[in-house]
Motif scaffolding. Structure first.
Motif, PDB file in Angstrom:
ATOM      1  N   VAL A  52      30.377  34.697  34.322  1.00 51.83           N
ATOM      2  CA  VAL A  52      30.521  35.129  35.705  1.00 51.83           C
ATOM      3  C   VAL A  52      30.097  36.591  35.770  1.00 51.83           C
ATOM      4  O   VAL A  52      30.567  37.411  34.981  1.00 51.83           O
ATOM      5  CB  VAL A  52      31.976  34.984  36.183  1.00 51.83           C
ATOM      6  CG1 VAL A  52      32.134  35.530  37.599  1.00 51.83           C
ATOM      7  CG2 VAL A  52      32.432  33.532  36.117  1.00 51.83           C
ATOM      8  N   THR A  53      29.198  36.918  36.690  1.00 53.75           N
ATOM      9  CA  THR A  53      28.752  38.306  36.813  1.00 53.75           C
ATOM     10  C   THR A  53      29.514  39.006  37.928  1.00 53.75           C
ATOM     11  O   THR A  53      29.953  38.380  38.897  1.00 53.75           O
ATOM     12  CB  THR A  53      27.240  38.380  37.104  1.00 53.75           C
ATOM     13  OG1 THR A  53      26.959  37.663  38.323  1.00 53.75           O
ATOM     14  CG2 THR A  53      26.442  37.776  35.967  1.00 53.75           C
ATOM     15  N   GLY A  54      29.671  40.304  37.775  1.00 50.75           N
ATOM     16  CA  GLY A  54      30.371  41.073  38.790  1.00 50.75           C
ATOM     17  C   GLY A  54      30.306  42.561  38.484  1.00 50.75           C
ATOM     18  O   GLY A  54      29.571  43.000  37.597  1.00 50.75           O
ATOM     19  N   THR A  55      31.091  43.330  39.235  1.00 52.92           N
ATOM     20  CA  THR A  55      31.123  44.788  39.097  1.00 52.92           C
ATOM     21  C   THR A  55      32.532  45.241  38.771  1.00 52.92           C
ATOM     22  O   THR A  55      33.494  44.827  39.432  1.00 52.92           O
ATOM     23  CB  THR A  55      30.670  45.466  40.409  1.00 52.92           C
ATOM     24  OG1 THR A  55      29.351  45.032  40.725  1.00 52.92           O
ATOM     25  CG2 THR A  55      30.682  46.981  40.269  1.00 52.92           C
ATOM     26  N   VAL A  56      32.670  46.080  37.765  1.00 56.43           N
ATOM     27  CA  VAL A  56      33.991  46.571  37.354  1.00 56.43           C
ATOM     28  C   VAL A  56      34.524  47.530  38.419  1.00 56.43           C
ATOM     29  O   VAL A  56      33.857  48.491  38.802  1.00 56.43           O
ATOM     30  CB  VAL A  56      33.900  47.285  35.994  1.00 56.43           C
ATOM     31  CG1 VAL A  56      35.267  47.889  35.623  1.00 56.43           C
ATOM     32  CG2 VAL A  56      33.444  46.327  34.911  1.00 56.43           C
ATOM     33  N   THR A  57      35.727  47.252  38.909  1.00 54.83           N
ATOM     34  CA  THR A  57      36.361  48.139  39.880  1.00 54.83           C
ATOM     35  C   THR A  57      37.580  48.859  39.311  1.00 54.83           C
ATOM     36  O   THR A  57      38.153  49.730  39.970  1.00 54.83           O
ATOM     37  CB  THR A  57      36.787  47.350  41.134  1.00 54.83           C
ATOM     38  OG1 THR A  57      37.676  46.293  40.748  1.00 54.83           O
ATOM     39  CG2 THR A  57      35.572  46.765  41.837  1.00 54.83           C
ATOM     40  N   GLY A  58      37.971  48.499  38.094  1.00 51.71           N
ATOM     41  CA  GLY A  58      39.106  49.181  37.480  1.00 51.71           C
ATOM     42  C   GLY A  58      39.272  48.799  36.022  1.00 51.71           C
ATOM     43  O   GLY A  58      38.962  47.671  35.636  1.00 51.71           O
ATOM     44  N   VAL A  59      39.723  49.768  35.229  1.00 52.63           N
ATOM     45  CA  VAL A  59      40.018  49.529  33.813  1.00 52.63           C
ATOM     46  C   VAL A  59      41.351  50.209  33.503  1.00 52.63           C
ATOM     47  O   VAL A  59      41.474  51.426  33.680  1.00 52.63           O
ATOM     48  CB  VAL A  59      38.920  50.093  32.885  1.00 52.63           C
ATOM     49  CG1 VAL A  59      39.273  49.826  31.428  1.00 52.63           C
ATOM     50  CG2 VAL A  59      37.556  49.501  33.217  1.00 52.63           C
ATOM     51  N   ARG A  60      42.337  49.412  33.080  1.00 54.00           N
ATOM     52  CA  ARG A  60      43.660  49.969  32.771  1.00 54.00           C
ATOM     53  C   ARG A  60      43.900  49.903  31.274  1.00 54.00           C
ATOM     54  O   ARG A  60      43.688  48.869  30.640  1.00 54.00           O
ATOM     55  CB  ARG A  60      44.750  49.203  33.523  1.00 54.00           C
ATOM     56  CG  ARG A  60      46.097  49.951  33.542  1.00 54.00           C
ATOM     57  CD  ARG A  60      47.057  49.272  34.483  1.00 54.00           C
ATOM     58  NE  ARG A  60      47.515  47.984  33.958  1.00 54.00           N
ATOM     59  CZ  ARG A  60      47.845  46.950  34.710  1.00 54.00           C
ATOM     60  NH1 ARG A  60      47.721  47.025  36.021  1.00 54.00           N
ATOM     61  NH2 ARG A  60      48.283  45.827  34.157  1.00 54.00           N
ATOM     62  N   ALA A  61      44.325  51.010  30.715  1.00 53.01           N
ATOM     63  CA  ALA A  61      44.552  51.103  29.274  1.00 53.01           C
ATOM     64  C   ALA A  61      45.673  50.152  28.840  1.00 53.01           C
ATOM     65  O   ALA A  61      46.538  49.777  29.640  1.00 53.01           O
ATOM     66  CB  ALA A  61      44.912  52.533  28.901  1.00 53.01           C
ATOM     67  N   PRO A  62      45.672  49.765  27.564  1.00 56.23           N
ATOM     68  CA  PRO A  62      46.736  48.876  27.066  1.00 56.23           C
ATOM     69  C   PRO A  62      48.108  49.518  27.214  1.00 56.23           C
ATOM     70  O   PRO A  62      48.254  50.739  27.088  1.00 56.23           O
ATOM     71  CB  PRO A  62      46.371  48.695  25.587  1.00 56.23           C
ATOM     72  CG  PRO A  62      44.932  49.056  25.473  1.00 56.23           C
ATOM     73  CD  PRO A  62      44.689  50.099  26.515  1.00 56.23           C
ATOM     74  N   GLU A  63      49.105  48.699  27.468  1.00 59.83           N
ATOM     75  CA  GLU A  63      50.469  49.206  27.574  1.00 59.83           C
ATOM     76  C   GLU A  63      51.057  49.514  26.210  1.00 59.83           C
ATOM     77  O   GLU A  63      51.997  50.292  26.097  1.00 59.83           O
ATOM     78  CB  GLU A  63      51.343  48.191  28.313  1.00 59.83           C
ATOM     79  CG  GLU A  63      50.942  47.987  29.767  1.00 59.83           C
ATOM     80  CD  GLU A  63      51.873  47.041  30.498  1.00 59.83           C
ATOM     81  OE1 GLU A  63      52.816  46.535  29.850  1.00 59.83           O
ATOM     82  OE2 GLU A  63      51.671  46.819  31.705  1.00 59.83           O
ATOM     83  N   SER A  64      50.506  48.901  25.168  1.00 59.59           N
ATOM     84  CA  SER A  64      50.966  49.170  23.810  1.00 59.59           C
ATOM     85  C   SER A  64      49.771  49.161  22.876  1.00 59.59           C
ATOM     86  O   SER A  64      48.721  48.579  23.183  1.00 59.59           O
ATOM     87  CB  SER A  64      51.994  48.110  23.361  1.00 59.59           C
ATOM     88  OG  SER A  64      51.414  46.821  23.392  1.00 59.59           O
ATOM     89  N   SER A  65      49.915  49.785  21.733  1.00 58.78           N
ATOM     90  CA  SER A  65      48.828  49.852  20.767  1.00 58.78           C
ATOM     91  C   SER A  65      48.398  48.456  20.345  1.00 58.78           C
ATOM     92  O   SER A  65      49.229  47.622  19.972  1.00 58.78           O
ATOM     93  CB  SER A  65      49.277  50.660  19.541  1.00 58.78           C
ATOM     94  OG  SER A  65      48.251  50.709  18.574  1.00 58.78           O
ATOM     95  N   GLY A  66      47.097  48.201  20.416  1.00 55.29           N
ATOM     96  CA  GLY A  66      46.586  46.897  20.032  1.00 55.29           C
ATOM     97  C   GLY A  66      46.693  45.840  21.110  1.00 55.29           C
ATOM     98  O   GLY A  66      46.274  44.697  20.907  1.00 55.29           O
ATOM     99  N   GLY A  67      47.259  46.204  22.262  1.00 57.15           N
ATOM    100  CA  GLY A  67      47.398  45.246  23.355  1.00 57.15           C
ATOM    101  C   GLY A  67      46.119  45.127  24.168  1.00 57.15           C
ATOM    102  O   GLY A  67      45.158  45.874  23.963  1.00 57.15           O
ATOM    103  N   PRO A  68      46.087  44.202  25.111  1.00 52.13           N
ATOM    104  CA  PRO A  68      44.882  44.015  25.924  1.00 52.13           C
ATOM    105  C   PRO A  68      44.740  45.084  27.003  1.00 52.13           C
ATOM    106  O   PRO A  68      45.724  45.630  27.491  1.00 52.13           O
ATOM    107  CB  PRO A  68      45.097  42.633  26.548  1.00 52.13           C
ATOM    108  CG  PRO A  68      46.585  42.510  26.643  1.00 52.13           C
ATOM    109  CD  PRO A  68      47.130  43.221  25.449  1.00 52.13           C
TER     110      PRO A  68
END
Length: 203
Positions: A153-169
């Protein structure tokens, strides 16, 4: 040392200093002239009053210019109504679009994806045009309910949130066509791949 000899030495050092300054100046100018930025251009003509869509834009690389929209700010102009006629190939300027009409724009939806480490480039940022694909599973490629391999699926990134814990998504939010939103949300272990610049690059 005679006065004449001192004067001649002074001229020599002054000349050497001028050469050094000229060389440094030339290097600085060369760096500025050679610098290119990725900015947004029009992929097609867009009439006044229309809401700007992802398909209206492409990415080009040009020498730095003031008053144009960098690719990282793509999300700030999408969904805005066009204030002046836009011509294919022209660079997009912030003043050419008005305030947001609705967001997401009609026909588009935002999907938030939990992307595991290694599933997206570490420098992923807003405005990037991306493809979202299913990641590997124990049985190979991820499958849809119909048993067919899931398409990207193609699209445009509107946000990127850092992981809540080390090694998390990381949580990556992508603006996609509404018809593909459900499919994107159902992708298992989603991977995000940055797509190359759209359209022909500027010389």
């Amino acid at each position: 040392m005679t006065g004449g000899r001192r004067r001649r030495l002074g001229w020599v050092w002054a000349g050497l200093g001028a050469v050094v300054v000229s060389a440094v100046g030339f290097t600085m100018v060369a760096k500025v002239v050679g610098h290119r930025d990725r900015v947004l251009a029009l992929a097609r003509d867009v009439p006044v009053g229309r809401v700007l869509q992802p398909s209206d834009l492409r990415v080009v690389e040009v020498a730095a210019e003031a008053g144009v929209v960098p690719v990282a700010d793509r999300g700030t102009v999408l969904g805005r109504r066009v204030k002046v006629p836009l011509v294919a190939g022209a660079l997009l300027a912030p003043r050419q679009v008005g305030t947001p009409v609705t967001f997401p724009p009609k026909g588009s939806s935002q999907v938030s994806l939990a992307v595991e480490p290694g599933g997206a480039p570490p420098e992923l940022a807003r405005g990037e045009r991306v493809a979202v694909l299913p990641g590997p599973t124990g049985g190979g490629a991820a499958q849809t309910d119909e048993g067919q391999a899931s398409a990207p699926v193609t699209g445009t990134v509107t946000g990127v949130r850092a992981p809540e814990s080390s090694g998390g998504p990381r949580v990556v939010t992508v603006l996609v066509e509404t018809g593909a939103a459900k499919r994107a949300a159902q992708l298992e272990h989603p991977r995000v791949v940055v797509l190359p610049a759209q359209g022909r690059e500027a010389p």
